[in-house]
Design a protein around this motif. Structure first.
Motif, PDB file in Angstrom:
ATOM      1  N   LYS A  37       0.820  -1.217   0.000  1.00 34.59           N
ATOM      2  CA  LYS A  37       0.000   0.000   0.000  1.00 34.59           C
ATOM      3  C   LYS A  37       0.855   1.270   0.000  1.00 34.59           C
ATOM      4  O   LYS A  37       0.371   2.339  -0.336  1.00 34.59           O
ATOM      5  N   LYS A  38       2.108   1.124   0.368  1.00 39.42           N
ATOM      6  CA  LYS A  38       2.978   2.304   0.440  1.00 39.42           C
ATOM      7  C   LYS A  38       3.793   2.488  -0.841  1.00 39.42           C
ATOM      8  O   LYS A  38       4.488   3.486  -0.993  1.00 39.42           O
ATOM      9  N   ILE A  39       3.736   1.505  -1.742  1.00 37.54           N
ATOM     10  CA  ILE A  39       4.622   1.513  -2.909  1.00 37.54           C
ATOM     11  C   ILE A  39       3.883   1.976  -4.170  1.00 37.54           C
ATOM     12  O   ILE A  39       2.765   1.536  -4.443  1.00 37.54           O
ATOM     13  N   THR A  40       4.535   2.864  -4.917  1.00 35.16           N
ATOM     14  CA  THR A  40       3.982   3.358  -6.180  1.00 35.16           C
ATOM     15  C   THR A  40       4.952   3.043  -7.318  1.00 35.16           C
ATOM     16  O   THR A  40       6.151   3.299  -7.209  1.00 35.16           O
ATOM     17  N   LEU A  41       4.390   2.466  -8.403  1.00 36.62           N
ATOM     18  CA  LEU A  41       5.175   2.228  -9.623  1.00 36.62           C
ATOM     19  C   LEU A  41       4.502   2.964 -10.775  1.00 36.62           C
ATOM     20  O   LEU A  41       3.262   3.068 -10.816  1.00 36.62           O
ATOM     21  N   PHE A  44       0.772   2.366 -12.374  1.00 33.53           N
ATOM     22  CA  PHE A  44      -0.112   1.696 -11.418  1.00 33.53           C
ATOM     23  C   PHE A  44      -0.515   2.667 -10.311  1.00 33.53           C
ATOM     24  O   PHE A  44       0.272   3.527  -9.899  1.00 33.53           O
ATOM     25  N   ARG A  45      -1.786   2.528  -9.874  1.00 31.99           N
ATOM     26  CA  ARG A  45      -2.216   3.322  -8.729  1.00 31.99           C
ATOM     27  C   ARG A  45      -1.457   2.865  -7.492  1.00 31.99           C
ATOM     28  O   ARG A  45      -1.051   1.709  -7.396  1.00 31.99           O
ATOM     29  N   LYS A  46      -1.300   3.772  -6.539  1.00 30.73           N
ATOM     30  CA  LYS A  46      -0.572   3.460  -5.313  1.00 30.73           C
ATOM     31  C   LYS A  46      -1.197   2.242  -4.630  1.00 30.73           C
ATOM     32  O   LYS A  46      -2.406   2.186  -4.408  1.00 30.73           O
ATOM     33  N   GLY A  47      -0.353   1.250  -4.335  1.00 27.14           N
ATOM     34  CA  GLY A  47      -0.832   0.063  -3.654  1.00 27.14           C
ATOM     35  C   GLY A  47      -1.334  -1.024  -4.578  1.00 27.14           C
ATOM     36  O   GLY A  47      -1.763  -2.086  -4.112  1.00 27.14           O
ATOM     37  N   LYS A  48      -1.316  -0.785  -5.880  1.00 28.11           N
ATOM     38  CA  LYS A  48      -1.854  -1.767  -6.836  1.00 28.11           C
ATOM     39  C   LYS A  48      -0.778  -2.416  -7.704  1.00 28.11           C
ATOM     40  O   LYS A  48      -1.084  -3.225  -8.575  1.00 28.11           O
ATOM     41  N   ALA A  49       0.483  -2.087  -7.471  1.00 29.55           N
ATOM     42  CA  ALA A  49       1.559  -2.654  -8.307  1.00 29.55           C
ATOM     43  C   ALA A  49       1.738  -4.138  -8.007  1.00 29.55           C
ATOM     44  O   ALA A  49       1.701  -4.550  -6.848  1.00 29.55           O
TER      45      ALA A  49
END
Length: 505
Positions: A37-41, A44-49
């Motif tokens: 939930k803390k990771i952004t790629l 992708f939406r935040k937490g969905k990678a």
């Protein structure tokens, strides 16, 4: 699973601990769910990678720390139980092998309780200790009651004399500069009490109400504040008012006024009984101290520094609690005493070392004697504790956790060890000592009103094991918060992967 126990110097042991690939993989899955939930790629939406893309971008090591934290506590507890070691410090771990599809292999290094040879602890030879109560002790306590019930009479037509209570304003200067803690207003000073530094009170004698004058004194060479030791000082003083104590007659009427007794003789008998009870307690306490001191001095133990550090921190925590009850911090108290926390720690180190050694020796005696504590004995102790905390025993018992009960039993075993030592000691011919301690329900009039007494216990004799008398502390939090369950113990790790009354005495 643990193996390869290697004993190092300084009471340190090292062993390998292995967590199965299956268990570590499950922990990695949990770590991913916690952190995604803390990771952004990008894209992708935040937490969905997806996890594979995150691991490709950052490496799977991004989830290692939390995964280790998840598996370590239970695995570590199992390991020390399997290896039968008693850690006394936070373990240090070094990860040797790690991966989501591999066993987690770690080398653990931790300080453990020292091993030592317990010598003969029965039949220790010591000088007899026997506190007694004399007629003079009773008369002193009666005089204190008389003084506490004295009537204050205001004086307006004469100067201050010995024994008077002079209300004064004062400010002290050294080399013309005011010093911290040297100022007071409307301060009641009993002339002749020795509250202030030598020579101060004598110069108040003969002064009249409203008179302003200088008091010239020198601080003692042994004064607690380094910057004031031996220094000459000038105090600007003003007398605001004068009072004296008019003592009541010591007769049957006095006894009726200050107690539930009808005669002075009955009051004196009650005073004697309470002093004798206190003398018996003092005798027992000093015997316990003496026998433990003798064992501590004669037993060689290589005590780990971390155990001494922990005891010092506990002493500081205890004093912080005491001082908080008086509306100040322990740091403030030390500052008023011309000291600081580092100096206090240095001063307390010898006593803390003695306490740790005493505890280790008593634990060894408990093991050697194989003491047992019945559930009935624990129930009786809980009743005793409930009375101390002014609460219902059933309510206190209902809020005790399993570990609380275990702690109570261990403390009671330590108490049994102390009793065994005293009862089996060889005491020499009785040597009477008189005692002037106040009766249990009366506190003597203060003679040093500018000094807090909250932290006195830190410099008092502390060779007696705190564990042997710590039963009431064991569940203090439970008693104070009877509606709340105690917090669970959490294992900490160090990972190798990423990681304004003045003091004028």
């Amino acid at each position: 699973m643990s193996s390869v126990l290697d004993k190092k110097e300084k009471n340190t042991v090292e062993f390998t601990m292995t967590v199965s690939a299956e268990a570590f993989k499950a922990a990695m899955d949990q770590s991913f769910k916690k952190n995604v939930k803390k990771i952004t790629l990008p894209g992708f939406r935040k937490g969905k990678a997806p996890r594979k893309l995150i691991e490709k971008a950052y490496g799977e090591a991004v989830f290692y720390d939390d995964a280790i934290d998840m598996v370590f506590p239970a695995e570590y507890e199992a390991a020390i139980k399997e290896l039968a070691i008693e850690p006394v410090d936070v373990p240090k771990l070094d990860v040797k092998e790690i991966g989501s599809d591999k066993d987690l292999v770690m080398t653990i290094s931790v300080t453990v309780k020292p091993e030592f040879e317990l010598g003969e602890y029965k039949g220790i030879k010591l000088d007899e200790i026997n506190h007694t109560v004399s007629d003079e002790d009773v008369d002193k306590e009666l005089a204190q009651k008389q003084e506490r019930n004295a009537r204050l009479v205001t004086i307006e037509d004469r100067a201050v004399k010995e024994g008077d209570i002079a209300n004064i304003n004062f400010e002290g200067f050294v080399d013309g500069v005011a010093f911290p803690g040297g100022k007071g207003e409307n301060y009641d000073l009993t002339i002749g009490s020795g509250q202030f530094i030598p020579g101060f009170e004598e110069q108040i004698v003969g002064k009249n109400i409203g008179e302003e004058f200088d008091v010239n004194v020198s601080f003692p060479e042994e004064y607690h504040a380094e910057d004031l030791k031996g220094k000459p000082a000038v105090f600007k003083v003003k007398v605001n008012s004068i009072q004296y104590k008019e003592m009541p007659e010591l007769d049957d009427e006095f006894a009726k006024d200050v107690s539930e007794f009808d005669t002075l003789d009955a009051l004196k008998a009650d005073i004697r009984a309470k002093l004798e009870e206190q003398a018996a307690k003092t005798t027992l306490q000093e015997k316990e101290n003496a026998v433990i001191d003798k064992l501590v001095d004669s037993t060689k133990i290589d005590v780990p520094e971390c155990m001494v550090d922990t005891r010092i921190e506990n002493i500081i925590r205890e004093n912080n609690m005491r001082m908080a009850q008086q509306g100040m911090s322990f740091d403030q108290y030390l500052s008023f005493m011309g000291s600081n926390l580092d100096q206090f720690k240095t001063m307390m180190r010898p006593n803390a070392l003695k306490q740790v050694k005493a505890n280790l020796i008593l634990e060894a005696i408990v093991k050697a004697e194989a003491f047992e504590i019945t559930d009935e004995a624990v129930d009786a102790k809980v009743v005793e504790m409930a009375e101390m905390y002014h609460m219902e025993a059933d309510k206190l018992k209902a809020n005790l956790q399993e570990q609380d009960v275990a702690n109570i039993k261990e403390d009671m075993k330590m108490e049994k060890a102390v009793v065994l030592l005293v009862e089996n000691a060889k005491w020499s011919k009785p040597r009477a000592k008189s005692t002037t301690k106040a009766a249990a329900d009366e506190k003597p009039a203060a003679t040093k009103t500018t000094k807090s007494t909250a932290a006195k216990s830190t410099t008092a004799k502390t060779t007696k094991s705190t564990a042997a008398k710590s039963t009431t502390k064991t569940t203090k939090a439970t008693a104070e918060k009877a509606e709340k369950a105690p917090a669970k113990k959490k294992t900490e790790t160090k990972k190798a992967v990423k990681e304004d009354k003045p003091e004028v005495e």
